[in-house]
Scaffold this active site. Sequence first.
Site, PDB file in Angstrom:
ATOM      1  N   ASP A 214     -20.721 144.112 -55.210  1.00  0.00           N
ATOM      2  CA  ASP A 214     -21.631 143.316 -54.402  1.00  0.00           C
ATOM      3  C   ASP A 214     -20.846 142.345 -53.513  1.00  0.00           C
ATOM      4  O   ASP A 214     -19.807 141.827 -53.912  1.00  0.00           O
ATOM      5  CB  ASP A 214     -22.564 142.545 -55.343  1.00  0.00           C
ATOM      6  CG  ASP A 214     -23.780 141.981 -54.644  1.00  0.00           C
ATOM      7  OD1 ASP A 214     -24.559 142.777 -54.100  1.00  0.00           O
ATOM      8  OD2 ASP A 214     -23.948 140.747 -54.655  1.00  0.00           O
TER       9      ASP A 214
ATOM     10  N   GLU B  41     -20.327 147.272 -51.274  1.00  0.00           N
ATOM     11  CA  GLU B  41     -21.532 146.904 -50.527  1.00  0.00           C
ATOM     12  C   GLU B  41     -21.093 146.183 -49.253  1.00  0.00           C
ATOM     13  O   GLU B  41     -20.742 145.007 -49.275  1.00  0.00           O
ATOM     14  CB  GLU B  41     -22.440 145.988 -51.351  1.00  0.00           C
ATOM     15  CG  GLU B  41     -23.744 145.684 -50.626  1.00  0.00           C
ATOM     16  CD  GLU B  41     -24.281 144.271 -50.846  1.00  0.00           C
ATOM     17  OE1 GLU B  41     -25.480 144.061 -50.624  1.00  0.00           O
ATOM     18  OE2 GLU B  41     -23.498 143.376 -51.211  1.00  0.00           O
TER      19      GLU B  41
ATOM     20  N   ASP C  41     -33.179 145.335 -52.680  1.00  0.00           N
ATOM     21  CA  ASP C  41     -33.023 144.357 -51.599  1.00  0.00           C
ATOM     22  C   ASP C  41     -33.961 144.602 -50.424  1.00  0.00           C
ATOM     23  O   ASP C  41     -33.981 143.803 -49.482  1.00  0.00           O
ATOM     24  CB  ASP C  41     -31.580 144.389 -51.070  1.00  0.00           C
ATOM     25  CG  ASP C  41     -30.585 143.730 -52.012  1.00  0.00           C
ATOM     26  OD1 ASP C  41     -30.978 142.777 -52.703  1.00  0.00           O
ATOM     27  OD2 ASP C  41     -29.435 144.186 -52.066  1.00  0.00           O
TER      28      ASP C  41
END
Length: 591
Positions: A333, A362, A429
């Site tokens: 992340d 990501e 998300d």
Amino acid sequence: MLLEAVFHQPKSHYAYAYDEETLHIRVRTKRDDMDRVSVVWGDKYDFNEKTITETEMHIFASDTMFDYYQAEIQPPFRRFAYAFKFESAGRTVFMNEVGFSENELQSGGVGMLWSPSGMFEFPFINPTDVHSPPEWVKDAVFYQIFPERFANGDPSLNPPGTEPWTPDAVPERDNFFGGDLQGVIDNLDYLEELGITCIYFTPFFEARSNHKYDTIDYLKVDPQFGDNAKAKELVDAAHARGMRVMLDAVFNHSGYYFPPFQDVLKHGEQSRFKDWFHIRSFPLSTDPLNYDTFGFVASMPKLNTENPEVKAYLLEVARYWVEDIGVDAWRLDVANEVDHRFWREFRDVVKAADPDAYILGEIWHNSLAWLGGDQFDAVMNYPVTNSIIDFFVKDDIDAATFMGQLDKMLISYPKQANEAAFNLLDSHDTPRLLTLAEGNKDRMKLAAAFQLTYLGSPCIYYGDEIGMDGGADPGCRKPMIWNEEHQDHDLFQFYQSMIDLRKTYAALRDGTFVSRQAEAGSRVIAFERSDDDNRFVLAMNSSISPAVIELEEDEGTVFRSLDSHERMQPEAGKLTLELAPFEAVILQEDG
């Protein structure tokens, strides 16, 4: 020729090693500007008229302004010197590192040994430098699970205030429904039936929130989900079914209750952990912030990954979950805000624990800086996500723009990075796919059909396959619907059949991808996927109206529809396809 449009960069995504023997060489030109483009090449120590070779290049991608040519070459001694030859309307121009020259290849100055100076070079294919993502990723179908919302398998772990698990449950940013790791174990048969080959978990480390991105202890499963032994049991059970497991972690920042940060809050400048974070002054202040955080979230302090103690701790985390628990992949992340040196060391640790582990970053923008083979295997392919949504779901772009955006991504990275790219349509998300499609399941199916027949690795967000909807976070994080009366079984069968098709034919996973039709103003695309064993032609109509398209095909070629099993042949060199609104047709060349 518009020579100002010509571009090449050695030792980049324009010239890279695809494997230990093969180079991919690319060059850009103005669109529709050239009749023929070739690469002129030879060994850098024996480059002369008698030993050089001329290899014609082919257009493998185009956008609104440029054509991109590529050639695949296997230099016999892994050394490579080269130049380009451009031909158009009777004019011939060569280009090397010195520049352009008319009609003949120029060099200048003093070269090394028998090599003329001025040629582009790929000095040597060193195997350790070759970007080599794990082979299994190209064949994978991922399934994203938000652990708190997938299944409640052990109610004894429920946190206080756990809400009822019902089809009409309303997710909030701070409520809990009791999902846990046992719930996943209990439903592995369901995932196996769907055809999933890798489960992607958002974090299940100890944390206060329901999403667990605010880590307290990176080496401990959150007690709400189980314990480390349960995680090991889950991984082993998945492996027994032929599934792999990818674990999400955020090494950019910790949670507010991460013990080292709590120590800094308590002891300030006297804390032995003060250098674990990026602190500009003491005492810590949240208004204004005087320490670096994720965004401007005061409860998520940014970790100093250049600090030796921080690095040692996080690298042990990387090793432990792969080597001791057995996870097969890391999803990282906020990966673009961590220093590159840390990721290089991270890769070394992970690959030492499991050379076949997959490392996924990501990153929402161009990610070439992380895809040189020394950091990530691939990145989450958000540009392709957005293109698919814009074309099939929102009607925001036409066919030519859509295919041009896909081609832009093909040229942005080495081929092996695109083959291992992570292709999602929604996630924890974003709004869910069905909601983006305003409830139109035909649009949703068309987007998913493209996702599951495109190169890269597709990922399905839990519940999409049974028709779950939901807006932006937290609406997209509803508890999984297990009541069969509330599931869309037709949609499940669609996903199941498309996944099975992808798994059956390698051409739909890592075969060549060629655009066959994508016209300005049109809502219809056609493309081809092929390998040595099979050739497919796919046509998709993203319009509310029927469409008819004609594709050039050789006489005598026979195709079979994978849906209706109807046999089709071109007439007068044209294959005519009639498409209903939002219809996808998949044809396999017969024989």
